[in-house]
Design an enzyme around this catalytic site. Structure first.
Site, PDB file in Angstrom:
ATOM      1  N   SER A 121      23.320 -17.294   4.029  1.00 30.32           N
ATOM      2  CA  SER A 121      23.814 -16.200   3.067  1.00 30.32           C
ATOM      3  C   SER A 121      23.845 -14.832   3.576  1.00 30.32           C
ATOM      4  O   SER A 121      24.723 -14.732   4.485  1.00 30.32           O
ATOM      5  CB  SER A 121      22.642 -16.082   1.934  1.00 30.32           C
ATOM      6  N   LYS A 136      24.922 -21.845  -5.492  1.00 26.14           N
ATOM      7  CA  LYS A 136      24.241 -20.550  -5.411  1.00 26.14           C
ATOM      8  C   LYS A 136      22.844 -20.629  -6.289  1.00 26.14           C
ATOM      9  O   LYS A 136      22.725 -20.192  -7.059  1.00 26.14           O
ATOM     10  CB  LYS A 136      24.692 -19.348  -5.392  1.00 26.14           C
TER      11      LYS A 136
END
Length: 588
Positions: free
Chosen positions: A387, A195
């Site tokens: 996401s 991430k």
């Protein structure tokens, strides 16, 4: 006196701005009225015509209603653009139009993501099935432009032109050193090894994990890119790779030598060639209509059953959102309407989003889940569905993506700026406060770092949101949470990779998703209807924010730097826990 002059100048400036806006609104109303008067009639297409296709405008998912459409603005020229939906629809219409004999394709620039470009390419491939020709010509071919042009029966270029073919690259802008100089410390709380949306604020280069996933994504995209060109030009993919690796094409002679083009022609020679093909006398002009102007009468459809195509593109934000963003409340309301509409038998959610607010994503995901209990919901992914974009897709009955789609990125983060260094040391500004409780100023104070206890609290919330995210993916994709976590951790995947790891059901564009939704609803006859309803052009100008107006005014002067300004503005407006793709990819 100074104060008096300040207020006078401010008043004069305000009046001037109002008059300018009123002028543009008046012009918009007049042009909108005129355009609507003729909107019900078919475009004046001459017989034996060529459809001129140039994609030198920003291509969004869907054509937006614009009051500026067709107006010649001083210094900007005529404002015209088409969304992907209308580009594909018009090429399909031209395929069946007996007046259109072929396409003259001029891909001087293509401002769109790879999945969008692929969808246009497939529409051109389908057009050729009619037996009509496609001729491509340009002074300069970018890589995306050539990728599209490789469909053509014949490709020509200016003898002094250029063709860019050297492989794909993608870059990330890192801001850490600039923030250090400003005295700003970005405090990051996240879940996910990959991430890396926060890396630009913490590092000056990619982490090993980020470099790994970017390389994997880019290579997967490149493989599909070469395969399609190889098919169009009948050149082996390995040969194309070698040509790019060694930068063997540097001018028109090289392009012809390696069979990337069929010949070098000046524009007048091209026009002569096309006139002979169409049987047009040399002294006469070629009958031509631009894709921007081409239209056909709306089809009268008797079917009452509908497959709804609901567009969701842009950043996912809390509340209503605005044009070009996905408001959690607004999209949820649209899903509820479609769920209750008996005419709608299935829903296709067209997602093109890098993500955003985790809360808004969860609100939308809930409505997808509820709608699926009543009627089929199928997701069609565009350039991005990562996401938060994947969060809102995961619970659908089926998910389709292009090979080049960027998806996955199952991870979350929180970003809390500490501006103590900037305020105290750079600006000489100090802040003090009183509070009724130990955590009263948590996440609101920007003049101090988080305490260890506060960091633990925020991390716990980020972990909780990540667990919710992975649990919903687990439910939607019928995988264990552990399996989701193993391919999650914030890692991005191409659509092709996502099929292999179970995040996506199949490769295909919007039409495949529509066909799948209709099949799930057991529909033999139906009509496809797009949602939300397109705004009236005049209403759209009244809802235009002052930020958009300012960006429109200075956008031309900012040029390539506009993207960076937009990125910084987006960062400053983020609040709460985010489920967002690690970076904005610009493939060059």
């Amino acid at each position: 006196m100074k104060s008096f002059l300040k207020y006078v100048l401010a008043t004069i400036t305000g009046i001037a701005v109002v008059f300018v806006l009123l002028f543009f609104i008046l012009v918009a109303v007049i042009s909108s009225t005129v355009s609507q008067m003729g909107s019900s009639t078919e475009a004046n297409v001459p017989n034996n015509a060529v459809l001129y296709v140039s994609l030198n405008h920003v291509i969004s998912e869907r054509t937006a209603a614009s009051p500026w459409e067709g107006i010649d603005l001083p210094g900007y020229g005529a404002v015209k653009s088409l969304g992907l939906n209308d580009i594909v629809a018009r090429i399909q219409a031209a395929k069946e139009d007996s007046r259109i004999k072929g396409i003259y394709f001029n891909p001087s620039s293509v401002n769109a993501g790879m999945a969008t470009v692929k969808a246009i390419r497939e529409a051109l491939v389908d057009f050729k099935k009619s037996g009509k020709f496609i001729i491509a010509y340009s002074d300069v071919y970018t890589q995306k432009g050539y990728y599209l042009a490789s469909v053509a029966d014949s490709i020509y270029m200016n003898p002094e032109g250029s063709l860019d073919f050297k492989g794909l690259s993608s870059s990330v802008t890192f801001l850490k050193e600039a923030l250090d100089k400003l005295g700003v410390d970005m405090q990051v709380v996240k879940v996910g090894t990959y991430k890396s949306a926060v890396e630009p604020f913490l590092l000056n280069e990619m982490s090993a994990a980020n470099r790994e996933q970017m390389t994997s994504y880019l290579n997967s995209t490149y493989d599909a890119f070469l395969a399609n060109i190889a098919e169009g030009r009948k050149i082996p993919a390995d040969s194309l790779r070698a040509i790019a690796d060694n930068y063997l094409i540097r001018n028109a002679d090289d392009a012809k030598r390696y069979k990337f083009i069929d010949d070098k022609l000046y524009k007048d020679e091209l026009l002569t060639l096309m006139k002979k093909r169409l049987g047009v006398e040399e002294k006469k002009d070629i009958p031509t209509i631009s894709l921007l102007d081409y239209s056909t009468p709306a089809k009268t459809e008797s079917a009452t059953d509908r497959v709804a195509v609901l567009y969701a593109y842009g950043d996912i934000v809390d509340g209503e959102g605005s044009e070009g963003s996905i408001g959690g409340e607004k999209l949820s309301r649209e899903l509820r309407k479609l769920r209750r509409d008996d005419r709608v038998k299935a829903v296709v959610l067209r997602v093109n989003s890098p993500g955003g607010s985790a809360l808004a994503s969860d609100i939308i995901a809930r409505e997808v889940e509820l709608t699926k209990k009543v009627k089929p919901v199928v997701v069609s992914m565009g350039d991005y569905a990562a996401s938060g974009g994947y969060y809102i897709s995961a619970l659908a009955d089926s998910i389709f993506a292009e090979k080049e789609t960027l998806t996955g990125s199952i991870g979350v983060f929180g970003l809390i700026p500490n501006m103590k260094g900037l305020l105290n040391n750079k600006l000489g500004i100090h802040m003090d406060e009183v509070k009724t409780g130990k955590f009263a100023d948590l996440m609101t104070s920007v003049d101090r770092p988080l305490t260890a206890e506060e960091y633990t609290i925020v991390q716990a919330e980020v972990n909780r949101v990540y667990h919710t995210f992975t649990s919903k993916v687990s439910t939607g994709r019928k995988m264990t949470v552990a399996a989701v976590d193993s391919i999650g951790q914030g890692r991005v995947w191409t659509g092709q990779q996502a099929v292999a790891n179970g995040l996506v059901d199949g490769i295909g564009g919007l039409q495949r998703a529509i066909n799948s939704a209709a099949a799930k609803a057991k529909l033999k006859t139906y009509r496809t209807v797009e949602y939300p309803a397109v705004k009236d052009p005049f209403a759209s100008i009244l809802s235009t924010s002052k930020e958009k107006i300012k960006m429109w005014v200075i956008g031309e002067e900012l040029g390539e730097y506009r993207a960076y300004i937009e990125q910084l503005r987006t960062v400053t407006k983020r609040s709460g826990i985010q489920a967002r793709v690690p970076y904005s990819l610009e493939i060059k």
